[in-house]
Motif scaffolding. Structure first.
Motif, PDB file in Angstrom:
ATOM      1  N   SER A  88      37.529  29.887  35.895  1.00 49.84           N
ATOM      2  CA  SER A  88      36.125  29.742  35.521  1.00 49.84           C
ATOM      3  C   SER A  88      35.361  31.024  35.818  1.00 49.84           C
ATOM      4  N   ALA A  89      34.146  31.112  35.282  1.00 50.96           N
ATOM      5  CA  ALA A  89      33.301  32.264  35.567  1.00 50.96           C
ATOM      6  C   ALA A  89      32.987  32.342  37.057  1.00 50.96           C
ATOM      7  N   ASP A  90      32.799  31.184  37.688  1.00 53.02           N
ATOM      8  CA  ASP A  90      32.524  31.163  39.128  1.00 53.02           C
ATOM      9  C   ASP A  90      33.716  31.679  39.928  1.00 53.02           C
ATOM     10  N   GLU A  91      34.921  31.246  39.567  1.00 48.30           N
ATOM     11  CA  GLU A  91      36.124  31.709  40.271  1.00 48.30           C
ATOM     12  C   GLU A  91      36.297  33.212  40.112  1.00 48.30           C
ATOM     13  N   TYR A  92      36.039  33.689  38.908  1.00 47.37           N
ATOM     14  CA  TYR A  92      36.178  35.129  38.669  1.00 47.37           C
ATOM     15  C   TYR A  92      35.120  35.905  39.462  1.00 47.37           C
TER      16      TYR A  92
END
Length: 487
Positions: free
Chosen positions: A399-403
């Motif tokens: 996800s964008a958050d994980e990245y």
């Protein structure tokens, strides 16, 4: 894998110079017909699932349009060798697309019935286009065109057996499929209700977001209504599509108006010129870029006037589209994620996103086997590295958050291998450096960018370093942005 029938340079062209099929390329009505055909294709469960999982048409519609047009030009080339090579490339591309839809049903982009439906929708939409614009096709012309569409399918599948041989039988086949197969798929809904509303600006208009957003706010709903009104009634009923008051009249008027453009000078409606111009950026090598710069300046002045009239509007719109490159500056992690990594525009990074990068690179550089497979294998290895490092919740995607939370340095061994494969594909003579002719082929033909080389060559380490700096998100890069970041 099917690669189409073997042909020789002595054979007659697949499509004659006066081909009805070929005439559609520069017909402005074809734009409306293509949207309609694409919705009908996406409504097929197999095709819709393949598009939802693998296509970049949401995040990069203009790039997809350009590549589709280029592919069709090749498939209708007078040289049989060009057609056969493109058919083989398309089959390799589609052979890599398979999986299952949200309901657990398997899909395969090489399915013969689904491929036949794509060709069928193109033919039927062309016939409908002519009828709606007040220029219905004569029976003999329609039969000749249908034979050409079957020949197109045969060039891909090796034969056209998945479509009826006779035109009269085709209409029975088409009516049956419309009644039984199409569904209200996610891909069809995106095209009808999301794509037009959030369509990112082409490169030509990136400098005038307010101007683009204002035009899109008007044109988007109109295109959606026109497309829905033109779809077969059985599918509209089955999919529960709304019947907008006045839409049939609007649709008829749109097709009639598009048909009148045939009286314009040919140079004004040349599809290839229009698509290429929309794709140009001010720092392109193309001589037309000077005109683009002047036009963009006028667009900015018009946008400034709109802002004066509507000062509270949102200049950027809600779609996370790409902006112009600003040189070798560090790009924020989330911006890099949405502009470069998330190629399919679904908000996540997974294998289809990296496969789309490999596909775009292979297409731009016109790679053959085995270079194409080496490139895909290198991207697959990079995906395994990314998944292992960034997929913290174990859902198989990033996800964008994980990245953004990891803010990783992505320049691992696998990404280095991707850069080396690209370098080897460019270094045609195996000298270990990219000379002036080779770098022009790569950056000018492939990326439409100039590259300054002080000593006349571009070494492996410099190439790999530049590519890694871009793909790891450390810096913007005006050389690669147009390939993977632009819409």
């Amino acid at each position: 894998m099917t690669t189409g029938p073997t042909t020789t340079a002595d054979e007659a062209p697949l499509f004659e110079p006066e081909s009805p099929f070929r005439d559609l390329f520069d017909d402005p009505r074809w734009a409306l017909a293509m949207i309609r055909a694409t919705v009908l294709e996406a409504a097929h469960p197999q095709i819709g699932a393949a598009l939802a999982d693998n296509s970049t048409f949401v995040a990069h519609p203009w790039r997809r349009l350009r590549n589709t047009f280029l592919s069709m030009r090749r498939m209708f080339d007078a040289d049989p060798a060009v057609r056969e090579r493109e058919a083989a490339r398309l089959n390799r591309l589609h052979a890599r697309m398979s999986g299952s839809d949200p309901r657990g049903r398997a899909y395969d982009a090489m399915d013969r019935g689904a491929r036949a439906w794509v060709v069928a929708t193109l033919f039927e939409s062309a016939v409908t286009m002519c009828r709606l614009s007040g220029q219905p096709l004569a029976q003999d012309t329609m039969e000749r065109m249908y034979a050409e569409y079957r020949a197109f399918l045969a060039a891909l599948d090796g034969d056209a057996g998945a479509l009826p041989e006779e035109l009269n039988d085709f209409w029975r086949y088409y009516d049956r499929v419309v009644e039984e197969e199409p569904e209200n798929t996610e891909a069809a809904r995106i095209i009808l209700y999301r794509l037009f509303d959030h369509l990112p600006a082409p490169a030509l208009l990136e400098g005038a977001p307010t101007f683009w957003a204002a035009g899109r706010a008007v044109a988007g709903p109109l295109l959606g209504a026109i497309t829905v009104a033109s779809l077969p009634e059985p599918y509209r009923r089955k999919a529960g599509l709304p019947e907008t008051p006045g839409a049939p009249v609007l649709m008829q008027g749109a097709y009639l108006a598009a048909g009148l453009t045939r009286f314009l000078p040919t140079s004004w409606i040349n599809a290839e010129t229009i698509i290429e111009t929309l794709s140009l950026s001010p720092d392109s090598d193309d001589p037309r870029a000077r005109s683009v710069v002047a036009l963009r300046a006028r667009m900015k002045r018009a946008a400034a006037l709109i802002r004066l009239l509507t000062p509270s509007g949102d200049d950027t719109g809600s779609f996370p589209g790409p902006g112009p490159a600003t040189g070798a500056q560090r790009r924020p992690a989330r911006e890099f994620f949405h502009q470069v990594l998330d190629q399919t525009g679904d908000g996540y990074l997974d294998w289809p996103d990296l496969a789309a990068m490999a596909r775009e690179l292979a297409t731009r550089l016109d790679l053959d086997e085995p270079e194409e497979t080496r490139l895909y294998d290198a991207f697959a290895a990079w995906w395994r590295e990314l998944q292992a490092a960034l997929d913290t919740d174990g859902d198989g995607r990033v996800s964008a958050d994980e990245y953004a939370a990891a803010v990783p340095s992505l320049a691992g061994p696998a990404l280095i291998r991707v850069a080396e494969v690209l370098f080897d594909a460019t270094d045609r003579d195996g000298s270990g450096t990219i000379d002036a002719d080779e770098y022009r082929a790569l950056f000018r033909a492939g990326f439409r960018r100039d590259l300054t080389i002080t000593d006349g060559t571009y070494g492996r380490s410099a190439f790999v370093g530049d590519f890694l700096s871009f793909m790891s998100g450390r810096r913007t890069n005006t050389l690669y942005d147009p390939l993977l970041a632009e819409a």
